[in-house]
Design a protein around this motif. Structure first.
Motif, mmCIF file in Angstrom:
data_model
loop_
_atom_site.group_PDB
_atom_site.id
_atom_site.type_symbol
_atom_site.label_atom_id
_atom_site.label_comp_id
_atom_site.label_asym_id
_atom_site.label_seq_id
_atom_site.Cartn_x
_atom_site.Cartn_y
_atom_site.Cartn_z
ATOM 1 N N ALA A 67 -1.781 0.819 5.599
ATOM 2 C CA ALA A 67 -2.240 0.316 6.900
ATOM 3 C C ALA A 67 -1.379 -0.847 7.376
ATOM 4 C CB ALA A 67 -3.711 -0.104 6.814
ATOM 5 N N GLU A 68 -1.027 -1.761 6.465
ATOM 6 C CA GLU A 68 -0.189 -2.895 6.857
ATOM 7 C C GLU A 68 1.203 -2.429 7.252
ATOM 8 O OE1 GLU A 68 -0.286 -5.520 3.573
ATOM 9 O OE2 GLU A 68 -2.327 -6.281 3.991
ATOM 10 N N ALA A 69 1.748 -1.448 6.532
ATOM 11 C CA ALA A 69 3.076 -0.940 6.890
ATOM 12 C C ALA A 69 3.049 -0.259 8.246
ATOM 13 C CB ALA A 69 3.565 0.027 5.803
ATOM 14 N N GLU A 70 1.960 0.507 8.499
ATOM 15 C CA GLU A 70 1.840 1.174 9.803
ATOM 16 C C GLU A 70 1.695 0.150 10.924
ATOM 17 O OE1 GLU A 70 -1.105 4.378 12.094
ATOM 18 O OE2 GLU A 70 -1.444 3.824 9.986
ATOM 19 N N ALA A 71 0.924 -0.925 10.674
ATOM 20 C CA ALA A 71 0.755 -1.958 11.692
ATOM 21 C C ALA A 71 2.077 -2.662 11.978
ATOM 22 C CB ALA A 71 -0.294 -2.972 11.227
ATOM 23 N N ALA A 72 2.856 -2.961 10.917
ATOM 24 C CA ALA A 72 4.149 -3.616 11.126
ATOM 25 C C ALA A 72 5.102 -2.702 11.879
ATOM 26 C CB ALA A 72 4.742 -4.028 9.778
ATOM 27 N N GLN A 102 -1.911 -9.721 16.383
ATOM 28 C CA GLN A 102 -1.830 -8.826 15.248
ATOM 29 C C GLN A 102 -2.660 -7.588 15.537
ATOM 30 O OE1 GLN A 102 0.182 -9.298 12.700
ATOM 31 N NE2 GLN A 102 0.835 -11.307 13.459
ATOM 32 N N ILE A 103 -2.136 -6.420 15.148
ATOM 33 C CA ILE A 103 -2.806 -5.180 15.498
ATOM 34 C C ILE A 103 -4.189 -5.084 14.862
ATOM 35 C CG2 ILE A 103 -1.710 -3.908 13.612
ATOM 36 C CD1 ILE A 103 -1.606 -1.489 15.521
ATOM 37 N N GLY A 104 -4.349 -5.607 13.641
ATOM 38 C CA GLY A 104 -5.661 -5.563 13.004
ATOM 39 C C GLY A 104 -6.692 -6.358 13.782
ATOM 40 N N ALA A 105 -6.280 -7.557 14.260
ATOM 41 C CA ALA A 105 -7.211 -8.374 15.037
ATOM 42 C C ALA A 105 -7.533 -7.725 16.383
ATOM 43 C CB ALA A 105 -6.621 -9.765 15.241
ATOM 44 N N VAL A 106 -6.525 -7.060 16.985
ATOM 45 C CA VAL A 106 -6.759 -6.391 18.268
ATOM 46 C C VAL A 106 -7.748 -5.252 18.101
ATOM 47 C CG1 VAL A 106 -5.665 -5.085 20.118
ATOM 48 C CG2 VAL A 106 -4.498 -7.062 19.147
ATOM 49 N N LYS A 107 -7.606 -4.469 17.037
ATOM 50 C CA LYS A 107 -8.548 -3.370 16.801
ATOM 51 C C LYS A 107 -9.956 -3.898 16.599
ATOM 52 C CE LYS A 107 -5.306 -0.013 14.808
ATOM 53 N NZ LYS A 107 -4.973 0.820 13.622
ATOM 54 N N GLN A 108 -10.091 -5.016 15.884
ATOM 55 C CA GLN A 108 -11.413 -5.578 15.651
ATOM 56 C C GLN A 108 -12.053 -6.047 16.959
ATOM 57 O OE1 GLN A 108 -11.393 -8.778 12.844
ATOM 58 N NE2 GLN A 108 -13.618 -8.995 12.809
ATOM 59 N N ARG A 109 -11.264 -6.650 17.857
ATOM 60 C CA ARG A 109 -11.818 -7.105 19.135
ATOM 61 C C ARG A 109 -12.211 -5.913 20.005
ATOM 62 N NH1 ARG A 109 -6.906 -10.271 19.269
ATOM 63 N NH2 ARG A 109 -7.201 -12.245 18.155
ATOM 64 N N LEU A 110 -11.387 -4.865 20.023
ATOM 65 C CA LEU A 110 -11.727 -3.680 20.820
ATOM 66 C C LEU A 110 -13.001 -3.020 20.300
ATOM 67 C CD1 LEU A 110 -8.222 -2.045 21.428
ATOM 68 C CD2 LEU A 110 -9.572 -3.456 22.994
ATOM 69 N N ALA A 111 -13.183 -2.992 18.973
ATOM 70 C CA ALA A 111 -14.401 -2.419 18.412
ATOM 71 C C ALA A 111 -15.629 -3.212 18.845
ATOM 72 C CB ALA A 111 -14.295 -2.375 16.890
ATOM 73 N N GLN A 112 -15.486 -4.542 18.943
ATOM 74 C CA GLN A 112 -16.603 -5.357 19.398
ATOM 75 C C GLN A 112 -16.869 -5.164 20.886
ATOM 76 O OE1 GLN A 112 -15.483 -9.332 18.294
ATOM 77 N NE2 GLN A 112 -15.792 -8.980 16.083
ATOM 78 N N LEU A 113 -15.793 -5.020 21.693
ATOM 79 C CA LEU A 113 -15.984 -4.859 23.135
ATOM 80 C C LEU A 113 -16.619 -3.515 23.478
ATOM 81 C CD1 LEU A 113 -12.629 -6.361 24.515
ATOM 82 C CD2 LEU A 113 -14.912 -7.357 24.702
ATOM 83 N N LEU A 150 -5.999 -0.477 -2.662
ATOM 84 C CA LEU A 150 -4.779 -1.252 -2.474
ATOM 85 C C LEU A 150 -3.688 -0.413 -1.825
ATOM 86 C CD1 LEU A 150 -4.654 -3.257 -5.837
ATOM 87 C CD2 LEU A 150 -5.368 -4.078 -3.579
ATOM 88 N N GLU A 151 -3.594 0.863 -2.225
ATOM 89 C CA GLU A 151 -2.588 1.739 -1.635
ATOM 90 C C GLU A 151 -2.878 1.984 -0.157
ATOM 91 O OE1 GLU A 151 -0.638 6.183 -2.348
ATOM 92 O OE2 GLU A 151 -2.274 5.430 -3.638
ATOM 93 N N ALA A 152 -4.169 2.204 0.185
ATOM 94 C CA ALA A 152 -4.539 2.420 1.583
ATOM 95 C C ALA A 152 -4.284 1.170 2.415
ATOM 96 C CB ALA A 152 -6.013 2.834 1.666
ATOM 97 N N GLN A 153 -4.574 0.001 1.844
ATOM 98 C CA GLN A 153 -4.318 -1.250 2.561
ATOM 99 C C GLN A 153 -2.829 -1.448 2.798
ATOM 100 O OE1 GLN A 153 -5.921 -4.684 0.621
ATOM 101 N NE2 GLN A 153 -5.243 -6.104 2.216
ATOM 102 N N ALA A 154 -2.001 -1.130 1.813
ATOM 103 C CA ALA A 154 -0.557 -1.275 1.978
ATOM 104 C C ALA A 154 -0.035 -0.336 3.054
ATOM 105 C CB ALA A 154 0.150 -1.015 0.644
#
Length: 278
Positions: free
Chosen positions: A111-116, A21-32, A105-109
């Motif tokens: 972001a999810e649409a952009e990730a999909a 999932q793109i959200g999880a990938v971004k979180q791992r890259l931020a940690q690395l 909520l609008e920003a989250q929606a």
């Protein structure tokens, strides 16, 4: 003079490994990379971004394996092949204001649409690459596999059905005038009768008499019971065996043929004439 070891760059184009999932990938890259979210988001613009430069082959392979495991699809290219992307200067941050729940909520929606959308584009790109390499393409479900120029042109035929009609189910399809007329047959059975079960249907004078056939076989004869059916000349001559039995002899009647005979134990002594004295 020995040639210098080739160097490589680790380049990222914003693609993620299938199954992540793109959200999880971004979180791992931020940690690395220990970078903020805005810096990580800028890596997913679709442009080629060198993440690490001037690495030897072994070190570059390690970075590639770690980033691939984190979900980022990176390439190992010769050093200097991909130019560094100029970093845009971010404007000074405006004073932060309190964000309402609806805006969150609008920003989250979004972001999810952009990730999909990005995940779909990544999968489509990989599919296109695989199809280009194999020479085959996969048509969408329900699509026509033939191009219009490949389809056979079928000329429509007009059939005149004005003389045809449908009749209800179970109705005779032939009119009375179309049916052939069958005349009834009046037979005279006054001379016929039914025979009893098992009776002979033919009278004695109606039976066909067959002449007896006499078979003459002068060359055949019936042998007596127990007689030999083969003449002496027709029998197979089997030579008699003459075994050498000079080394054998007959043992006396009752002799043990397999070794020593097992003797029975002796009977117990007779102690009837003995007594014990106190």
């Amino acid at each position: 003079m020995a040639m210098s070891e080739p160097l490589f760059d680790i380049v990222f184009r914003g693609d993620i490994v299938i199954g992540h999932q793109i959200g999880a990938v971004k979180q791992r890259l931020a940690q690395l990379f220990k970078a903020d979210q805005a810096r990580i988001d800028s890596l997913f613009s679709g442009a080629a971004v060198p993440l690490k430069r001037n690495l030897d082959q072994a070190t570059a392979a390690k970075y590639q394996a770690v980033l691939t495991k984190a979900g980022a699809q990176v390439d190992m290219v010769p050093a200097g092949k991909i130019a560094a992307r100029p970093v845009k200067q971010r404007p000074a941050a405006a004073p932060r204001r309190k964000v309402t729940l609806a805006e969150r909520l609008e920003a989250q929606a979004r972001a999810e649409a952009e990730a999909a959308k990005l995940a779909t584009a990544t999968k489509t790109r990989e599919t296109e690459v695989q199809e280009a390499e194999s020479g085959w393409t996969l048509a969408p479900v329900g699509a026509d596999l033939l191009q219009p120029v490949e389809k056979k042109q079928v000329v429509e035929v007009e059939v005149d059905t004005s003389g045809l009609s449908l009749r209800p189910s179970g109705v005779d399809l032939l009119d009375a005038s179309e049916k052939p007329e069958v005349m009834p047959v009046a037979g005279d059975f006054s001379d016929f009768d039914l025979a009893e079960p098992g009776a002979m249907l033919l009278a004695a004078d109606e039976k066909l008499s067959l002449p007896e056939v006499e078979i003459v076989l002068p060359e055949l004869d019936v042998a007596e019971p127990g007689a030999d059916l083969l003449p002496v000349a027709a029998k197979r001559q089997v030579p008699k065996a003459a075994p050498d039995i000079s080394k054998y002899e007959l043992a006396p009647a009752g002799a043990v043929l397999g070794g020593r005979r097992q003797t029975s134990p002796p009977p117990p002594p007779d102690t009837s004439g003995l007594s014990l004295v106190d």
